[in-house]
Design a protein around this motif. Structure first.
Motif, PDB file in Angstrom:
ATOM      1  N   ASN A  31       0.699  -0.474  -0.200  1.00 20.90           N
ATOM      2  CA  ASN A  31      -0.496   0.408  -0.042  1.00 20.90           C
ATOM      3  C   ASN A  31       1.072   1.160   0.109  1.00 20.90           C
ATOM      4  N   GLU A  32       1.217   1.965  -1.416  1.00 23.63           N
ATOM      5  CA  GLU A  32       1.515   3.119  -1.369  1.00 23.63           C
ATOM      6  C   GLU A  32       1.398   4.010  -0.187  1.00 23.63           C
ATOM      7  N   LEU A  33      -0.148   4.495  -0.075  1.00 21.89           N
ATOM      8  CA  LEU A  33       0.124   5.403   1.118  1.00 21.89           C
ATOM      9  C   LEU A  33       0.363   4.965   2.667  1.00 21.89           C
ATOM     10  N   TYR A  34       0.174   3.879   2.972  1.00 19.18           N
ATOM     11  CA  TYR A  34       1.111   3.480   4.830  1.00 19.18           C
ATOM     12  C   TYR A  34       2.266   3.478   3.894  1.00 19.18           C
ATOM     13  N   LYS A  35       3.509   3.364   3.254  1.00 15.80           N
ATOM     14  CA  LYS A  35       4.552   2.878   2.759  1.00 15.80           C
ATOM     15  C   LYS A  35       5.231   4.786   2.628  1.00 15.80           C
ATOM     16  N   PRO A  51      -1.436  -8.043  15.177  1.00 17.72           N
ATOM     17  CA  PRO A  51      -3.149  -8.534  15.306  1.00 17.72           C
ATOM     18  C   PRO A  51      -4.132  -7.184  15.248  1.00 17.72           C
ATOM     19  N   SER A  52      -5.072  -6.940  14.469  1.00 17.22           N
ATOM     20  CA  SER A  52      -5.913  -5.861  14.189  1.00 17.22           C
ATOM     21  C   SER A  52      -5.771  -5.216  15.661  1.00 17.22           C
ATOM     22  N   LYS A  53      -6.453  -6.007  16.659  1.00 19.51           N
ATOM     23  CA  LYS A  53      -6.607  -5.207  17.837  1.00 19.51           C
ATOM     24  C   LYS A  53      -5.515  -4.211  18.213  1.00 19.51           C
ATOM     25  N   SER A  54      -3.759  -5.111  17.748  1.00 19.55           N
ATOM     26  CA  SER A  54      -2.926  -3.919  18.164  1.00 19.55           C
ATOM     27  C   SER A  54      -2.918  -2.915  17.267  1.00 19.55           C
ATOM     28  N   TRP A  55      -3.412  -3.196  16.200  1.00 22.26           N
ATOM     29  CA  TRP A  55      -3.487  -1.796  14.918  1.00 22.26           C
ATOM     30  C   TRP A  55      -4.819  -0.617  15.569  1.00 22.26           C
ATOM     31  N   LYS A  56      -5.459  -1.429  15.659  1.00 20.43           N
ATOM     32  CA  LYS A  56      -6.466  -0.375  16.375  1.00 20.43           C
ATOM     33  C   LYS A  56      -6.226   0.532  17.417  1.00 20.43           C
ATOM     34  N   LYS A  57      -5.203  -0.220  18.605  1.00 21.10           N
ATOM     35  CA  LYS A  57      -4.303   0.742  19.123  1.00 21.10           C
ATOM     36  C   LYS A  57      -3.692   1.283  18.735  1.00 21.10           C
ATOM     37  N   ILE A  58      -2.774   1.158  18.553  1.00 21.07           N
ATOM     38  CA  ILE A  58      -1.956   1.984  18.077  1.00 21.07           C
ATOM     39  C   ILE A  58      -2.633   2.995  16.491  1.00 21.07           C
ATOM     40  N   MET A  59      -2.764   2.988  16.259  1.00 25.03           N
ATOM     41  CA  MET A  59      -4.081   4.311  15.309  1.00 25.03           C
ATOM     42  C   MET A  59      -4.966   4.779  16.035  1.00 25.03           C
ATOM     43  N   SER A  60      -5.385   4.531  17.450  1.00 21.37           N
ATOM     44  CA  SER A  60      -5.660   5.189  17.374  1.00 21.37           C
ATOM     45  C   SER A  60      -5.045   7.021  18.754  1.00 21.37           C
ATOM     46  N   ASN A  61      -3.918   6.167  18.395  1.00 21.92           N
ATOM     47  CA  ASN A  61      -3.196   7.362  19.410  1.00 21.92           C
ATOM     48  C   ASN A  61      -2.351   7.946  18.402  1.00 21.92           C
ATOM     49  N   ASP A  76      -6.422   9.744   4.497  1.00 18.76           N
ATOM     50  CA  ASP A  76      -5.744   9.009   5.078  1.00 18.76           C
ATOM     51  C   ASP A  76      -5.861   7.819   5.943  1.00 18.76           C
ATOM     52  N   PHE A  77      -5.767   8.152   7.277  1.00 22.17           N
ATOM     53  CA  PHE A  77      -6.271   7.933   8.436  1.00 22.17           C
ATOM     54  C   PHE A  77      -7.333   6.896   7.927  1.00 22.17           C
ATOM     55  N   GLN A  78      -8.571   7.034   7.797  1.00 22.25           N
ATOM     56  CA  GLN A  78      -9.328   5.489   7.298  1.00 22.25           C
ATOM     57  C   GLN A  78      -8.909   4.551   6.775  1.00 22.25           C
ATOM     58  N   THR A  79      -8.241   5.278   5.088  1.00 22.66           N
ATOM     59  CA  THR A  79      -7.172   4.134   4.541  1.00 22.66           C
ATOM     60  C   THR A  79      -6.308   3.196   5.285  1.00 22.66           C
ATOM     61  N   ILE A  80      -5.343   4.265   5.394  1.00 21.67           N
ATOM     62  CA  ILE A  80      -4.145   2.874   6.475  1.00 21.67           C
ATOM     63  C   ILE A  80      -4.912   1.999   7.261  1.00 21.67           C
ATOM     64  N   SER A  81      -6.252   2.724   7.946  1.00 17.15           N
ATOM     65  CA  SER A  81      -6.762   1.799   9.360  1.00 17.15           C
ATOM     66  C   SER A  81      -7.021   0.460   8.135  1.00 17.15           C
ATOM     67  N   GLU A  82      -8.372   0.251   7.174  1.00 15.82           N
ATOM     68  CA  GLU A  82      -8.275  -0.626   6.774  1.00 15.82           C
ATOM     69  C   GLU A  82      -7.628  -1.429   6.332  1.00 15.82           C
TER      70      GLU A  82
END
Length: 170
Positions: A31-35, A51-61, A76-82
């Motif tokens: 994913n170029e945006l993430y990269k 796991p997704s629960k860790s990514w959610k926690k990281i992205m929430s802060n 961008d937040f939505q795209t990367i989170s997805e």
């Protein structure tokens, strides 16, 4: 005869993709945006390392992302989170390292970084701490300092070269 050929082609594709993912420990970042966003400050960790629960926690802060403001605009937040959710470790179980990472995490546990994953800690426990904390490596978080094929999602022992030590052999 046609059915046999179709079946053979299907099996060939199935096994070749399974073989390829068995060589690659985690799915490489695609994913170029993430990269672009994440590698501006650090290695663009493959989503299959957590796991997704860790990514959610990281992205929430993101406003306090390891002592840095890594805030993103909403799109961008939505795209990367997805992207992280869709490719997280439990969604990438056909990759051996992702599978092992998931299996090492207790159901009530939410690692807040890759360096807190039991599997990652266990894989590095034979390495002298001074080799991990030296200035050329800085810490367990700096995968590319020793894993020469980390960008490709390959973390095999034969591809490890530790600065000021050399090739790692178990």
């Amino acid at each position: 005869m046609k059915l046999l050929i179709i079946t053979l082609l299907f099996l060939s594709n199935l096994f070749s993709s399974e073989y390829a993912s068995s060589k690659v420990g985690v799915k490489p970042v695609d994913n170029e945006l993430y990269k672009n966003e994440c590698s501006a400050c650090h290695f663009d960790y493959q989503p299959g390392l957590l796991p997704s629960k860790s990514w959610k926690k990281i992205m929430s802060n993101l406003e306090n992302h390891f002592d840095t403001d890594a805030s993103l605009d909403n799109e961008d937040f939505q795209t990367i989170s997805e992207y992280l959710e869709k490719n997280s470790a439990e969604k990438a179980m056909n990759y051996k390292r992702s599978r092992r990472i998931v299996n090492s995490i207790a159901s009530n546990e939410i690692p807040q970084s890759i360096t807190k994953v039991r599997y990652i800690i266990k894989k590095h426990n034979e390495i002298r701490p001074s080799l991990i904390t030296q200035k050329e490596v800085k810490g367990l978080f700096n995968c590319t300092a020793c894993h020469t094929t980390a960008q490709k999602g390959i973390y095999s022992e034969r591809d490890i070269i530790i600065p000021n030590f050399g090739r790692w052999e178990d």
